[in-house]
Design an enzyme around this catalytic site. Structure first.
Site, PDB file in Angstrom:
ATOM      1  CD  GLU A   1      -3.085   5.943  -5.537  1.00  0.00           C
ATOM      2  OE1 GLU A   1      -3.225   5.377  -5.616  1.00  0.00           O
ATOM      3  OE2 GLU A   1      -2.777   6.805  -4.386  1.00  0.00           O
TER       4      GLU A   1
ATOM      5  CD  GLU B   1      -2.596   0.915  -0.272  1.00  0.00           C
ATOM      6  OE1 GLU B   1      -3.877  -0.368  -0.040  1.00  0.00           O
ATOM      7  OE2 GLU B   1      -3.316   1.739  -0.628  1.00  0.00           O
TER       8      GLU B   1
HETATM    9  N1  LIG Z   1      -2.776  11.207 -14.325  1.00  0.00           N
HETATM   10  C1  LIG Z   1      -3.748  10.085 -15.308  1.00  0.00           C
HETATM   11  N2  LIG Z   1      -3.885   9.504 -16.200  1.00  0.00           N
HETATM   12  C2  LIG Z   1      -4.605   8.383 -16.415  1.00  0.00           C
HETATM   13  N3  LIG Z   1      -5.413   8.348 -15.511  1.00  0.00           N
HETATM   14  C3  LIG Z   1      -5.534   8.333 -14.527  1.00  0.00           C
HETATM   15  C4  LIG Z   1      -4.108   9.751 -14.066  1.00  0.00           C
HETATM   16  N4  LIG Z   1      -4.392   9.773 -12.623  1.00  0.00           N
HETATM   17  C5  LIG Z   1      -5.286   8.725 -12.346  1.00  0.00           C
HETATM   18  N5  LIG Z   1      -6.269   8.282 -13.072  1.00  0.00           N
HETATM   19  C6  LIG Z   1      -6.982   7.368 -13.337  1.00  0.00           C
HETATM   20  O1  LIG Z   1      -8.635   7.257 -12.963  1.00  0.00           O
HETATM   21  C7  LIG Z   1      -8.642   6.493 -11.915  1.00  0.00           C
HETATM   22  C8  LIG Z   1      -8.729   7.049 -10.173  1.00  0.00           C
HETATM   23  O2  LIG Z   1      -7.237   7.621  -9.692  1.00  0.00           O
HETATM   24  P1  LIG Z   1      -6.618   8.067  -8.483  1.00  0.00           P
HETATM   25  O3  LIG Z   1      -5.292   8.766  -8.430  1.00  0.00           O
HETATM   26  O4  LIG Z   1      -7.694   8.707  -8.041  1.00  0.00           O
HETATM   27  O5  LIG Z   1      -6.860   6.859  -7.755  1.00  0.00           O
HETATM   28  P2  LIG Z   1      -7.916   6.054  -6.337  1.00  0.00           P
HETATM   29  O6  LIG Z   1      -8.244   4.820  -7.088  1.00  0.00           O
HETATM   30  O7  LIG Z   1      -8.643   7.087  -5.846  1.00  0.00           O
HETATM   31  O8  LIG Z   1      -6.423   5.600  -5.647  1.00  0.00           O
HETATM   32  P3  LIG Z   1      -6.363   6.410  -3.765  1.00  0.00           P
HETATM   33  O9  LIG Z   1      -7.909   5.866  -2.761  1.00  0.00           O
HETATM   34  O10 LIG Z   1      -5.071   5.824  -3.772  1.00  0.00           O
HETATM   35  O11 LIG Z   1      -6.232   7.362  -4.068  1.00  0.00           O
HETATM   36  C9  LIG Z   1      -7.827   5.114 -12.005  1.00  0.00           C
HETATM   37  O12 LIG Z   1      -8.544   4.344 -12.489  1.00  0.00           O
HETATM   38  C10 LIG Z   1      -6.025   5.889 -12.121  1.00  0.00           C
HETATM   39  O13 LIG Z   1      -5.657   5.070 -12.502  1.00  0.00           O
END
Ligand SMILES: Nc1ncnc2c1ncn2[C@@H]1O[C@H](COP(=O)(O)OP(=O)(O)OP(=O)(O)O)[C@@H](O)[C@H]1O
Length: 126
Positions: free
Chosen positions: A75, A68
């Site tokens: 991220e 994690e």
């Molecule tokens: N720069 C980017 N380009 C393309 N897709 C992205 C980008 N950033 C995030 N995503 C996609 O958007 C979705 C949400 O991403 P996010 O970074 O919000 O993660 P998360 O699943 O909410 O994780 P966490 O709860 O750990 O923050 C995921 O499918 C991720 O791959």
């Protein structure tokens, strides 16, 4: 970096603990993992699990929480590199999240294999 003085060991440990604390503060999933860890410790003490079972539980908790933190680090790096939507950024984030999910699912299954017989034994005794 050549010529750069190395940090003392205690300071490096301090940075690592700060990283763990940041993960717990900022990541909802880390809070869930910490709650799960607490429940495992309470259940382990309550059901008097064996040393081998403790070792398995500790390794699995460490594995999930470590992954994690790596996921959180990845991220952060992706967000640092680009704020635009990019397919490679999505692959990086989703595969790292997948790694955590695999470890978490395996941990739940193994946890059930360890604790269900203890819980069943407790019911049979009482
Ligand atoms: N720069 C980017 N380009 C393309 N897709 C992205 C980008 N950033 C995030 N995503 C996609 O958007 C979705 C949400 O991403 P996010 O970074 O919000 O993660 P998360 O699943 O909410 O994780 P966490 O709860 O750990 O923050 C995921 O499918 C991720 O791959």
């Amino acid at each position: 970096m050549p010529g750069k003085k190395k940090n003392p060991l205690w300071r490096s440990f301090g940075y690592a603990f700060a990283g763990i604390w940041t993960g717990i503060r900022k990541e909802r999933n880390m809070k869930i993992h910490c709650t799960a860890l607490l429940m495992v410790v309470i259940a382990g003490i309550a059901f008097r699990i064996t040393v081998s079972e403790w070792c398995i539980c500790i390794v699995l908790c460490a594995l999930v929480m470590s992954l994690e933190l790596v996921n959180t680090a990845l991220e952060a790096v992706v967000d640092l590199v680009t704020e635009e939507k990019k397919p490679l950024a999505k692959i990086a984030k989703d595969t790292a999240a997948g790694a955590v999910l695999i470890a978490a699912i395996a941990s739940v299954i193994i946890g059930l294999l360890i604790f269900v017989p203890h819980i069943a034994g407790w019911f049979i005794q009482s």
